[in-house]
Design a protein around this motif. Structure first.
Motif, PDB file in Angstrom:
ATOM      1  N   LYS A 254       0.823  -1.210   0.000  1.00  0.00           N
ATOM      2  CA  LYS A 254       0.000   0.000   0.000  1.00  0.00           C
ATOM      3  C   LYS A 254       0.859   1.262   0.000  1.00  0.00           C
ATOM      4  O   LYS A 254       0.583   2.217  -0.745  1.00  0.00           O
TER       5      LYS A 254
ATOM      6  N   SER B  71       2.362   1.811  -3.460  1.00  0.00           N
ATOM      7  CA  SER B  71       1.392   2.322  -4.434  1.00  0.00           C
ATOM      8  C   SER B  71       1.064   3.793  -4.182  1.00  0.00           C
ATOM      9  O   SER B  71       0.975   4.595  -5.131  1.00  0.00           O
ATOM     10  N   ASP B  72       0.890   4.157  -2.905  1.00  0.00           N
ATOM     11  CA  ASP B  72       0.584   5.560  -2.598  1.00  0.00           C
ATOM     12  C   ASP B  72       1.733   6.481  -2.975  1.00  0.00           C
ATOM     13  O   ASP B  72       1.512   7.582  -3.521  1.00  0.00           O
TER      14      ASP B  72
ATOM     15  N   ASN C  89       1.859   6.951  -6.773  1.00  0.00           N
ATOM     16  CA  ASN C  89       0.820   7.860  -7.256  1.00  0.00           C
ATOM     17  C   ASN C  89       1.191   9.317  -7.000  1.00  0.00           C
ATOM     18  O   ASN C  89       0.950  10.189  -7.854  1.00  0.00           O
ATOM     19  N   LEU C  90       1.768   9.604  -5.833  1.00  0.00           N
ATOM     20  CA  LEU C  90       2.157  10.976  -5.535  1.00  0.00           C
ATOM     21  C   LEU C  90       3.243  11.470  -6.481  1.00  0.00           C
ATOM     22  O   LEU C  90       3.208  12.614  -6.946  1.00  0.00           O
TER      23      LEU C  90
ATOM     24  N   VAL D 121       3.636   9.436   4.463  1.00  0.00           N
ATOM     25  CA  VAL D 121       2.873   8.420   3.745  1.00  0.00           C
ATOM     26  C   VAL D 121       2.858   7.111   4.533  1.00  0.00           C
ATOM     27  O   VAL D 121       1.814   6.440   4.657  1.00  0.00           O
TER      28      VAL D 121
ATOM     29  N   THR E 170      -0.601   5.601   5.990  1.00  0.00           N
ATOM     30  CA  THR E 170      -1.079   4.369   5.358  1.00  0.00           C
ATOM     31  C   THR E 170      -1.256   3.239   6.356  1.00  0.00           C
ATOM     32  O   THR E 170      -2.262   2.522   6.332  1.00  0.00           O
TER      33      THR E 170
END
Length: 448
Positions: free
Chosen positions: A172, A175-176, A179-180, A198, A202
């Protein structure tokens, strides 16, 4: 034997993924400000480092993963050495990958690498690991995983290099973060510590849910243990006591892990609020302070549940002990009644045995009544009876002593079996706690 150096593979399956944002839109050959690279071999790593020398970056994230939480990192030692040498990473880095070695058992289940900080001129390096709970829907179970991070920040060039260690592919946090970077979010540009935020955003909200799930398992046992009476039918047994012991261990693990996380957040707040890296009114300080308060609240909750579980466990153990004593007293009373019956039967036997013996002898054909002379006539063959009786008695005693010489195994098999509830037998306790062997109880860890 556990080896902390066994954290790399010879033939990784998953690639090492590198995400980076350039200084401007002309930094990379593609003309874009964002770029992704997948490194699978030493040649890929060497080629990437050569090409990146002329392409300055603003922020670079190297993401390395495990296939499962008990396996080494999906990277070879030569690849990792090249990445370390190519980025000028200091020796403090090596403590993080050493936490991701191959495991065959639940080792270091609560160990978290503490916050490590080193400064060299304008370069600041920080590293640490943290643990968090994760729900596995396939198995409907919770596991404790760990992730690690190394951060190298150059205050002069404002360059940030992150090395993120993930317990699973496409985690997770991975992935976060991707994306950022892909979306070129403003916080990546303005906050050099954005990846730390993050991680906590998360993973740390799951602690409250994890504790609540364990509390849902605990409360029915607590109510059942308190509502039991020694003289009545018990609704709980040694299985429940074992479950309570496991819950105590889990609550203790939560308190220990969250205590490490609290210290980590303190160090991050101190570093950021010192003004040596960012301005003293940096918004991240308030974020880490709030995360710290949440850690303390969850830790207090886990500590309360652990102490409550200890009280309930002691109450249940005492209840089961008194119940066993009551059963033992009842069985002793029954044995006394049986002994009294045996004594009475033995007395009757001693009273009637002489008469029975005489009646047996005179009932044989060795004697006859002489009606004419009114007397008993005996046969001279009566010696056969005495010889046979003596021989049979001798054989009986010899068989008895032979059976005793074999440790009385035959007598134990012939002894009556006392049936009782397996919930309250000592042998049942041993089987429940050891699984019928001498192996120790295995604790839950972060196995995939």
């Amino acid at each position: 034997m556990t080896s902390f150096d066994n954290y790399c593979l010879d033939h990784p399956v998953e690639p090492v993924q590198v995400f980076e944002v350039g200084q401007d839109t002309t930094s990379f050959p593609t003309g874009a400000s964002y770029q992704r690279s997948d490194l699978r071999t030493v040649e890929d790593t060497a080629s990437f480092l050569r090409n990146s020398q002329n392409n300055p970056y603003k922020c670079r994230l190297v993401s390395i993963c495990q296939r499962t939480s008990r396996r080494p990192l999906q990277i070879t030692k030569p690849m990792l050495d090249l990445l370390v040498a190519g980025h000028g990473i200091g020796p403090s880095f090596w403590g993080v990958p050493s936490c991701f070695y191959r495991r065959t058992d639940d080792f270091e289940v609560v160990f978290c690498l503490p916050f490590t900080e080193s400064c060299s001129g304008s370069v600041i390096e920080i590293s640490y690991t943290l643990r968090y709970p994760e729900y596995k829907p396939q198995e409907n179970a919770w596991v404790i995983r760990q992730t690690g991070i190394y951060h190298r920040y150059d205050k002069t060039t404002s360059q940030s290099l992150f090395v993120l260690f993930n317990p699973t592919p496409q985690s997770k946090a991975h992935s976060d973060a991707e994306n950022l970077l892909r979306n070129l979010c403003p916080e990546v540009e303005s906050d050099p510590f954005w990846l730390h935020r993050v991680l906590f955003t998360t993973y740390f909200p799951t602690w409250r849910k994890y504790i609540a799930v364990q509390e849902q398992r605990f409360l029915p046992l607590a109510r059942s243990a308190v509502a039991n009476f020694i003289g009545g039918q018990l609704g709980v047994g040694y299985d429940s006591l074992r479950t309570l012991t496991g819950l105590q261990t889990q609550f203790l693990e939560v308190s220990t892990i969250l205590a490490s996380a609290t210290d980590l957040l303190d160090d991050l707040c101190t570093l950021i609020s010192s003004g040596s890296v960012t301005s003293t009114n940096h918004a991240g300080v308030h974020f880490y302070k709030n995360q710290r308060r949440e850690c303390i609240a969850n830790s207090h909750n886990a500590k309360h549940l652990r102490e409550r579980a200890q009280i309930v466990s002691k109450l249940l153990a005492d209840t089961l002990l008194f119940r066993d004593q009551a059963l033992a007293k009842e069985q002793n009373s029954n044995m006394l009644k049986l002994n009294k019956s045996a004594v009475f039967i033995t007395t009757l036997t001693l009273v009637y045995l002489p008469s029975s013996f005489l009646a047996t002898i005179f009932g044989m054909n060795f004697f006859d009544m002489d009606q004419a002379n009114n007397r008993i006539v005996g046969t001279p063959m009566i010696w056969i009876f005495f010889v046979s009786s003596t021989a049979l008695t001798a054989v009986t005693f010899l068989l008895y002593y032979w059976l005793l010489s074999r440790d009385g195994a035959a007598f134990r098999k012939l002894a009556p079996k006392i049936r009782s509830s397996p919930t309250w037998t000592i042998e049942g306790v041993r089987r429940r706690f050891t699984g019928g062997s001498n192996t120790s109880i295995e604790l839950q860890d972060c196995s995939a």
